[in-house]
Design a protein around this motif. Structure first.
Motif, PDB file in Angstrom:
ATOM      1  N   VAL A 107       0.840  -1.207   0.000  1.00  0.00           N
ATOM      2  CA  VAL A 107       0.000   0.000   0.000  1.00  0.00           C
ATOM      3  C   VAL A 107       0.872   1.252   0.000  1.00  0.00           C
ATOM      4  O   VAL A 107       0.635   2.195  -0.765  1.00  0.00           O
ATOM      5  CB  VAL A 107      -0.969  -0.014   1.206  1.00  0.00           C
ATOM      6  CG1 VAL A 107      -1.668   1.322   1.351  1.00  0.00           C
ATOM      7  CG2 VAL A 107      -1.995  -1.127   1.047  1.00  0.00           C
ATOM      8  N   TYR A 111       0.995   4.008  -3.053  1.00  0.00           N
ATOM      9  CA  TYR A 111       0.720   5.426  -2.833  1.00  0.00           C
ATOM     10  C   TYR A 111       1.925   6.274  -3.232  1.00  0.00           C
ATOM     11  O   TYR A 111       1.785   7.345  -3.811  1.00  0.00           O
ATOM     12  CB  TYR A 111       0.352   5.685  -1.377  1.00  0.00           C
ATOM     13  CG  TYR A 111      -0.089   7.107  -1.141  1.00  0.00           C
ATOM     14  CD1 TYR A 111      -1.359   7.528  -1.515  1.00  0.00           C
ATOM     15  CD2 TYR A 111       0.771   8.040  -0.558  1.00  0.00           C
ATOM     16  CE1 TYR A 111      -1.760   8.843  -1.317  1.00  0.00           C
ATOM     17  CE2 TYR A 111       0.376   9.345  -0.352  1.00  0.00           C
ATOM     18  CZ  TYR A 111      -0.885   9.748  -0.732  1.00  0.00           C
ATOM     19  OH  TYR A 111      -1.282  11.040  -0.545  1.00  0.00           O
ATOM     20  N   SER A 140      -9.025   3.884  -4.338  1.00  0.00           N
ATOM     21  CA  SER A 140      -9.386   2.634  -3.666  1.00  0.00           C
ATOM     22  C   SER A 140      -8.163   1.756  -3.399  1.00  0.00           C
ATOM     23  O   SER A 140      -7.266   1.654  -4.232  1.00  0.00           O
ATOM     24  CB  SER A 140     -10.381   1.860  -4.526  1.00  0.00           C
ATOM     25  OG  SER A 140     -10.651   0.609  -3.942  1.00  0.00           O
ATOM     26  N   ILE A 141      -8.170   1.120  -2.231  1.00  0.00           N
ATOM     27  CA  ILE A 141      -7.153   0.103  -1.927  1.00  0.00           C
ATOM     28  C   ILE A 141      -7.819  -1.269  -1.792  1.00  0.00           C
ATOM     29  O   ILE A 141      -7.218  -2.202  -1.282  1.00  0.00           O
ATOM     30  CB  ILE A 141      -6.344   0.440  -0.657  1.00  0.00           C
ATOM     31  CG1 ILE A 141      -7.227   0.496   0.577  1.00  0.00           C
ATOM     32  CG2 ILE A 141      -5.534   1.697  -0.839  1.00  0.00           C
ATOM     33  CD1 ILE A 141      -6.467   0.532   1.872  1.00  0.00           C
ATOM     34  N   TYR A 144      -5.887  -4.465  -2.812  1.00  0.00           N
ATOM     35  CA  TYR A 144      -4.889  -4.923  -1.840  1.00  0.00           C
ATOM     36  C   TYR A 144      -5.549  -5.638  -0.667  1.00  0.00           C
ATOM     37  O   TYR A 144      -5.063  -6.663  -0.190  1.00  0.00           O
ATOM     38  CB  TYR A 144      -4.054  -3.746  -1.330  1.00  0.00           C
ATOM     39  CG  TYR A 144      -3.314  -3.033  -2.431  1.00  0.00           C
ATOM     40  CD1 TYR A 144      -2.187  -3.597  -3.011  1.00  0.00           C
ATOM     41  CD2 TYR A 144      -3.757  -1.813  -2.910  1.00  0.00           C
ATOM     42  CE1 TYR A 144      -1.502  -2.947  -4.027  1.00  0.00           C
ATOM     43  CE2 TYR A 144      -3.090  -1.164  -3.926  1.00  0.00           C
ATOM     44  CZ  TYR A 144      -1.963  -1.743  -4.482  1.00  0.00           C
ATOM     45  OH  TYR A 144      -1.300  -1.105  -5.490  1.00  0.00           O
ATOM     46  N   THR A 168     -10.152   3.173   1.095  1.00  0.00           N
ATOM     47  CA  THR A 168      -9.297   4.117   0.378  1.00  0.00           C
ATOM     48  C   THR A 168      -7.958   4.279   1.096  1.00  0.00           C
ATOM     49  O   THR A 168      -7.777   3.817   2.219  1.00  0.00           O
ATOM     50  CB  THR A 168      -9.965   5.501   0.286  1.00  0.00           C
ATOM     51  OG1 THR A 168     -10.114   6.008   1.622  1.00  0.00           O
ATOM     52  CG2 THR A 168     -11.308   5.431  -0.401  1.00  0.00           C
ATOM     53  N   PHE A 169      -7.032   4.967   0.405  1.00  0.00           N
ATOM     54  CA  PHE A 169      -5.751   5.279   1.031  1.00  0.00           C
ATOM     55  C   PHE A 169      -5.951   6.152   2.268  1.00  0.00           C
ATOM     56  O   PHE A 169      -5.184   6.074   3.220  1.00  0.00           O
ATOM     57  CB  PHE A 169      -4.830   5.994   0.038  1.00  0.00           C
ATOM     58  CG  PHE A 169      -4.227   5.079  -0.977  1.00  0.00           C
ATOM     59  CD1 PHE A 169      -3.165   4.253  -0.639  1.00  0.00           C
ATOM     60  CD2 PHE A 169      -4.710   5.040  -2.270  1.00  0.00           C
ATOM     61  CE1 PHE A 169      -2.587   3.404  -1.572  1.00  0.00           C
ATOM     62  CE2 PHE A 169      -4.147   4.194  -3.213  1.00  0.00           C
ATOM     63  CZ  PHE A 169      -3.084   3.372  -2.862  1.00  0.00           C
ATOM     64  N   TYR A 172      -6.444   3.960   5.167  1.00  0.00           N
ATOM     65  CA  TYR A 172      -5.165   3.377   5.566  1.00  0.00           C
ATOM     66  C   TYR A 172      -4.368   4.378   6.396  1.00  0.00           C
ATOM     67  O   TYR A 172      -3.878   4.070   7.474  1.00  0.00           O
ATOM     68  CB  TYR A 172      -4.364   2.946   4.330  1.00  0.00           C
ATOM     69  CG  TYR A 172      -2.951   2.566   4.655  1.00  0.00           C
ATOM     70  CD1 TYR A 172      -2.641   1.287   5.101  1.00  0.00           C
ATOM     71  CD2 TYR A 172      -1.923   3.496   4.558  1.00  0.00           C
ATOM     72  CE1 TYR A 172      -1.347   0.939   5.423  1.00  0.00           C
ATOM     73  CE2 TYR A 172      -0.624   3.152   4.873  1.00  0.00           C
ATOM     74  CZ  TYR A 172      -0.344   1.874   5.305  1.00  0.00           C
ATOM     75  OH  TYR A 172       0.935   1.542   5.638  1.00  0.00           O
TER      76      TYR A 172
END
Length: 192
Positions: A107, A111, A140-141, A144, A168-169, A172
Motif C-alpha cells: 500500500v 501510494y 481505492s485500496i 490490496y 481508500t488510502f 489506511y
C-alpha cells in the motif's frame, strides 16, 4: 590460560633476543625480535577476527530473514517459500505478521508511485498546477485488501476487522499514519 601461555612465550622470546651472541654472529637487537613476534601474533589474531566477523554477518542475515522479511526476499517465490515453510512448521503468527507487513509495504509503495500533482485546465482554459494529494487519498485500496483476504482465507485465519473496513488510502493513513491514534474502551466512554 591462553593469555598466560601467550605472554610467557612472548616474554621468553624477547628475553632470548636481548642475550648476547655467543658465536660472534651479528644478531638483531632484542626489541626488534620482540616486535617481530608481537607483529606475528597480531597478524594471526587479525585473521581470526576477520573470519569471526565474516561468520557474524551470516548470523545477521539469518536474523533479518526470520524477523524482517522485506529485506530478505527479493522475489515473490522467496516470500512464498518462507510462508509455506512457516505454515508447515506451525508458525501461523509469523505467517500472519509477514502477510500484514507485505500488505502495508504494498500500500505504501502504491501510494508513493502515484503522481503528486499535474497541470489541468481551469474554467478559462488556462493550465494550472493542481496537487493530487487529496485525490490520491480517495483512490481505492480494495484490490490490496481483497488480495490479503484471499491469503488469510488460505491459512484459515480471519483478517482483522480494521483492515476489512478499509476502502481508500485515506482509511489506511488514518489508521497507520495518524499521530493522535487513541483507542477508547467502551467502559470509559460510558462513564464519561
Amino acid at each position: 590460560m591462553k593469555r598466560t601461555i601467550l605472554f610467557i612465550v612472548l616474554v621468553t622470546s624477547a628475553i632470548s633476543g636481548f642475550a648476547a651472541s655467543r658465536y660472534g654472529e651479528p644478531e638483531l637487537p632484542g626489541w626488534l625480535t620482540f616486535m617481530g613476534f608481537v607483529m606475528m601474533v597480531w597478524g594471526i589474531l587479525e585473521i581470526i577476527l576477520f573470519f569471526k566477523v565474516w561468520g557474524m554477518t551470516n548470523d545477521v542475515k539469518a536474523l533479518k530473514k526470520d524477523h524482517f522479511y522485506e529485506s530478505a526476499f527479493n522475489t515473490n517465490a522467496g516470500l512464498a517459500t518462507y510462508l509455506r515453510r512457516n505454515l508447515v512448521l506451525g508458525n501461523k503468527e509469523i505467517v500472519k505478521r509477514t502477510l500484514l507487513k507485505n500488505f502495508i509495504d504494498n500500500v505504501v509503495h502504491a501510494y508513493g508511485n502515484m503522481p503528486t500533482g499535474g497541470y489541468e485546465k481551469d474554467q478559462n482554459g488556462i493550465d494550472q498546477w493542481v496537487s493530487y494529494e487529496e485525490k490520491n487519498l480517495e483512490q481505492s485500496i480494495r484490490p490490496y485488501v481483497d488480495h490479503l483476504q484471499k491469503q488469510f482465507d488460505k491459512i484459515d485465519e480471519e483478517l482483522p476487522a480494521y483492515i476489512q473496513r478499509m476502502q481508500t488510502f485515506s482509511d489506511y493513513y488514518s489508521l497507520f499514519v495518524k499521530e493522535d491514534l487513541t483507542i477508547e474502551d467502551d467502559t470509559n466512554s460510558k462513564n464519561s
